[in-house]
Design a protein around this motif. Structure first.
Motif, PDB file in Angstrom:
ATOM      1  N   UNK A 153       0.829  -1.196   0.000  1.00 34.49           N
ATOM      2  CA  UNK A 153       0.000   0.000   0.000  1.00 34.49           C
ATOM      3  C   UNK A 153       0.870   1.255   0.000  1.00 34.49           C
ATOM      4  N   UNK A 154       0.367   2.261  -0.705  1.00 31.27           N
ATOM      5  CA  UNK A 154       1.084   3.525  -0.725  1.00 31.27           C
ATOM      6  C   UNK A 154       0.223   4.650  -1.252  1.00 31.27           C
ATOM      7  N   UNK A 155       0.734   5.878  -1.234  1.00 33.39           N
ATOM      8  CA  UNK A 155      -0.011   7.020  -1.760  1.00 33.39           C
ATOM      9  C   UNK A 155      -0.069   6.958  -3.284  1.00 33.39           C
ATOM     10  N   UNK A 156      -0.843   7.829  -3.848  1.00 34.24           N
ATOM     11  CA  UNK A 156      -0.944   7.871  -5.298  1.00 34.24           C
ATOM     12  C   UNK A 156      -2.347   7.573  -5.784  1.00 34.24           C
ATOM     13  N   UNK A 157      -2.493   6.911  -6.910  1.00 33.41           N
ATOM     14  CA  UNK A 157      -1.469   6.094  -7.569  1.00 33.41           C
ATOM     15  C   UNK A 157      -0.472   6.910  -8.410  1.00 33.41           C
ATOM     16  N   UNK A 158       0.781   6.482  -8.355  1.00 29.24           N
ATOM     17  CA  UNK A 158       1.842   7.086  -9.145  1.00 29.24           C
ATOM     18  C   UNK A 158       2.174   6.135 -10.295  1.00 29.24           C
ATOM     19  N   UNK A 159       2.160   6.648 -11.522  1.00 26.97           N
ATOM     20  CA  UNK A 159       2.422   5.782 -12.672  1.00 26.97           C
ATOM     21  C   UNK A 159       3.879   5.343 -12.721  1.00 26.97           C
ATOM     22  N   UNK A 160       4.766   6.119 -12.105  1.00 26.15           N
ATOM     23  CA  UNK A 160       6.176   5.748 -12.009  1.00 26.15           C
ATOM     24  C   UNK A 160       6.797   6.558 -10.868  1.00 26.15           C
ATOM     25  N   UNK A 161       8.100   6.468 -10.709  1.00 30.37           N
ATOM     26  CA  UNK A 161       8.767   7.108  -9.587  1.00 30.37           C
ATOM     27  C   UNK A 161       9.122   8.569  -9.779  1.00 30.37           C
ATOM     28  N   UNK A 162       8.694   9.179 -10.879  1.00 27.23           N
ATOM     29  CA  UNK A 162       9.076  10.566 -11.151  1.00 27.23           C
ATOM     30  C   UNK A 162       8.191  11.576 -10.435  1.00 27.23           C
ATOM     31  N   UNK A 163       7.046  11.127  -9.893  1.00 20.83           N
ATOM     32  CA  UNK A 163       6.115  12.058  -9.261  1.00 20.83           C
ATOM     33  C   UNK A 163       6.480  12.296  -7.796  1.00 20.83           C
ATOM     34  N   UNK A 164       6.140  13.464  -7.249  1.00 20.95           N
ATOM     35  CA  UNK A 164       6.391  13.708  -5.821  1.00 20.95           C
ATOM     36  C   UNK A 164       5.670  12.668  -4.969  1.00 20.95           C
ATOM     37  N   UNK A 165       6.334  12.208  -3.902  1.00 19.18           N
ATOM     38  CA  UNK A 165       5.804  11.110  -3.083  1.00 19.18           C
ATOM     39  C   UNK A 165       5.417  11.638  -1.702  1.00 19.18           C
ATOM     40  N   UNK A 166       4.226  11.284  -1.247  1.00 14.88           N
ATOM     41  CA  UNK A 166       3.711  11.745   0.034  1.00 14.88           C
ATOM     42  C   UNK A 166       4.288  10.891   1.163  1.00 14.88           C
ATOM     43  N   UNK A 167       5.343  11.394   1.805  1.00 13.31           N
ATOM     44  CA  UNK A 167       6.023  10.637   2.854  1.00 13.31           C
ATOM     45  C   UNK A 167       5.234  10.568   4.148  1.00 13.31           C
ATOM     46  N   UNK A 168       4.139  11.308   4.254  1.00 11.20           N
ATOM     47  CA  UNK A 168       3.309  11.274   5.465  1.00 11.20           C
ATOM     48  C   UNK A 168       2.188  10.243   5.391  1.00 11.20           C
ATOM     49  N   UNK A 212      -7.783   3.223  -1.030  1.00 13.09           N
ATOM     50  CA  UNK A 212      -6.483   2.755  -0.525  1.00 13.09           C
ATOM     51  C   UNK A 212      -5.794   2.004  -1.663  1.00 13.09           C
ATOM     52  N   UNK A 213      -4.766   2.595  -2.217  1.00 11.93           N
ATOM     53  CA  UNK A 213      -4.121   2.058  -3.403  1.00 11.93           C
ATOM     54  C   UNK A 213      -3.076   1.012  -3.017  1.00 11.93           C
ATOM     55  N   UNK A 214      -3.106  -0.118  -3.721  1.00 10.20           N
ATOM     56  CA  UNK A 214      -2.061  -1.126  -3.572  1.00 10.20           C
ATOM     57  C   UNK A 214      -1.355  -1.301  -4.911  1.00 10.20           C
ATOM     58  N   UNK A 215      -0.046  -1.416  -4.842  1.00 10.22           N
ATOM     59  CA  UNK A 215       0.800  -1.592  -6.015  1.00 10.22           C
ATOM     60  C   UNK A 215       1.218  -3.059  -6.103  1.00 10.22           C
ATOM     61  N   UNK A 216       1.147  -3.622  -7.309  1.00 10.17           N
ATOM     62  CA  UNK A 216       1.559  -5.007  -7.510  1.00 10.17           C
ATOM     63  C   UNK A 216       3.073  -5.060  -7.705  1.00 10.17           C
ATOM     64  N   UNK A 217       3.696  -5.977  -6.966  1.00  7.06           N
ATOM     65  CA  UNK A 217       5.146  -6.060  -6.963  1.00  7.06           C
ATOM     66  C   UNK A 217       5.638  -7.252  -7.780  1.00  7.06           C
TER      67      UNK A 217
END
Length: 454
Positions: A153-168, A212-217
């Motif tokens: 689980x993480x913030x976003x969804x972010x299509x890749x790692x270039x977007x600002x990431x919500x560390x909170x 609540x977004x989940x990313x597939x690893x």
């Protein structure tokens, strides 16, 4: 020896002295006899299915050929490895109730749950207080903790790692990136850890539209594996559950190809189901090595069709499994005869190998006919003392938060020990006898019966 080679003493092979010919012929005759025996035994093994009884076949699920759901020449109701003994308790039913994934939300207390259940898994650090209540209430069985295998689980969804990431961002503890800021700190910068669709976007899911977004690893990526193993170690050494239960352990690419929020029919990292299975098996092998042979690992095995051998590829690394829609289709449908038989055979083989199994019937709470059908189907193959094979009738879209109890559960306990395996007594009618009664499943009428006899 090669026929063209020069034998000792420089003598050509065809002009050996007569006294040596007999000594050469004897090994040749013996080898020929052994070869004939090996070929004969191999043909018999194939004809009578001996190998399928000794070693469960590993599924090649994406081989492309048309394959039967069941394993032919093997009974649907596979007998247990250990035969019942004269000292077995005839009053000990194999029936047991299962509970998962969170503490009840319907007023059921820890005392009531402990008294009713034979299998329990709950979720993460948040449920440790309830786990302690279960122990105080006298529950003696193992209590496992839920976590996702290849989704974080993480913030976003972010299509890749270039977007600002919500560390909170604060995630739930039902997956392996469970601390605040985990996604941004440890994961977002490693693009190879993620699975991507055909457009190159990270594959994501939004469970029940919760936001609540989940990313597939990627189970093959060594970096993701190393992070996952570190977190499994933390869970074992810090939360002190009795084992881990892994959700959504996919047997093929179906979910990634077509069921996620941005599925588009392609997964860039995996071209075939077989490649996916081998990567996932490697992840599970690492988990087994990391956690040790005495720490239980269970899994919810999903996808892969309903074939009786579909679970075999992951079996070496697992102590137990869940069949989340056993004997019936999700909520309102029925399995075909072949599908039902394959699930029964798969369950029986799994239990015969000494592994644990939770069988879940899905349906409406007031559909007692559907409940009896799935309960009787479970009892046709259940083994052990009520802890190895357990059952729950529920529905997934209620989030498994309520304990549904039925009088038939008491009937199941009264049946006592089984007298043997189930059998088809007439087309579509299956029966298994117990010390104090019997169960029947009528596939034609979709009816299940539990009968206690004096």
């Amino acid at each position: 020896m090669n026929g063209n080679a020069t034998p000792p003493h420089g003598l050509p092979t065809l002009v050996q002295p007569a006294s040596h010919k007999a000594s050469l012929h004897l090994p040749i005759v013996i080898c020929a006899i052994i070869l004939i025996l090996v070929i004969t035994l191999g043909l018999l093994a194939v004809r009578f299915g001996w190998l399928s009884r000794l070693v469960p076949p590993v599924a090649g699920l994406s081989s492309g050929g048309s394959q039967s759901l069941i394993i032919h020449d093997l009974p649907v109701c596979v007998p247990t490895v250990t035969s019942p003994t004269s000292t077995a308790n005839p009053d000990q039913s194999p029936f047991g109730l299962a509970w998962f994934h969170k503490p009840p939300q319907d007023g059921t207390t820890a005392q009531e749950l402990a008294a009713q259940s034979s299998y329990i898994h709950i979720t993460g650090a948040a449920d440790i207080p309830f786990r302690n209540e279960l122990r105080s209430a006298g529950y003696k069985g193992a209590i496992l903790t839920y976590t996702g295998m290849n989704a974080i689980e993480g913030p976003g969804p972010y299509v890749d790692g270039s977007q600002p990431c919500d560390a909170n961002y604060v995630p739930h503890d039902n997956q392996l990136a469970f601390f605040k800021g985990d996604f941004c700190t440890y994961i977002n910068g490693h693009e190879s850890w993620f699975l991507h669709n055909g457009a190159g976007q990270r594959l994501v899911d939004d469970y029940f539209g919760s936001g609540r977004i989940t990313y597939m690893m990627n189970p093959a990526d060594p970096g993701w594996r190393a992070f996952a193993m570190q977190r499994l170690t933390y869970i074992k050494d810090t939360w002190f559950y009795d084992g881990v239960w892994l959700d959504n352990v996919d047997l093929d690419l179906t979910r990634m190809l077509s069921e996620l929020k941005n599925s588009d029919g392609k997964v860039q990292e995996f071209a075939t189901d077989e490649a996916w299975r081998q990567a996932s098996a490697g992840w599970l092998a690492d988990a087994r090595k990391t956690l040790g042979s005495n720490y239980p690992i269970w899994a919810n095995l999903v996808g892969g069709g309903l074939r009786a051998d579909a679970w075999d590829v992951y079996a070496p690394y697992l102590d137990g499994a869940m069949d989340e829609s056993f004997s019936v289709h999700w909520l309102d449908g029925w399995r075909t005869v072949d599908q039902w038989q394959a699930q029964e055979q798969r369950a029986a083989r799994w239990l015969a190998a000494g592994k644990g199994l939770v069988m879940v019937g899905q349906g409406a709470q007031d559909d007692t006919g559907r409940m009896r059908f799935s309960l009787a189907s479970y009892l046709l193959v259940a083994q052990g003392d009520g802890t190895q094979a357990t059952f729950r009738y529920t529905r997934y879209d209620s989030y498994y938060e309520q304990m549904w109890l039925y009088p038939e559960y008491d009937t199941a306990r009264q049946l006592g020990a089984s007298k043997g395996t189930c059998s088809e007594i007439s087309p579509g009618l299956w029966r298994r006898d117990f010390q104090h009664g019997y169960v029947q499943v009528d596939l034609n009428k979709h009816q299940g019966s539990l009968v206690v006899q004096p």
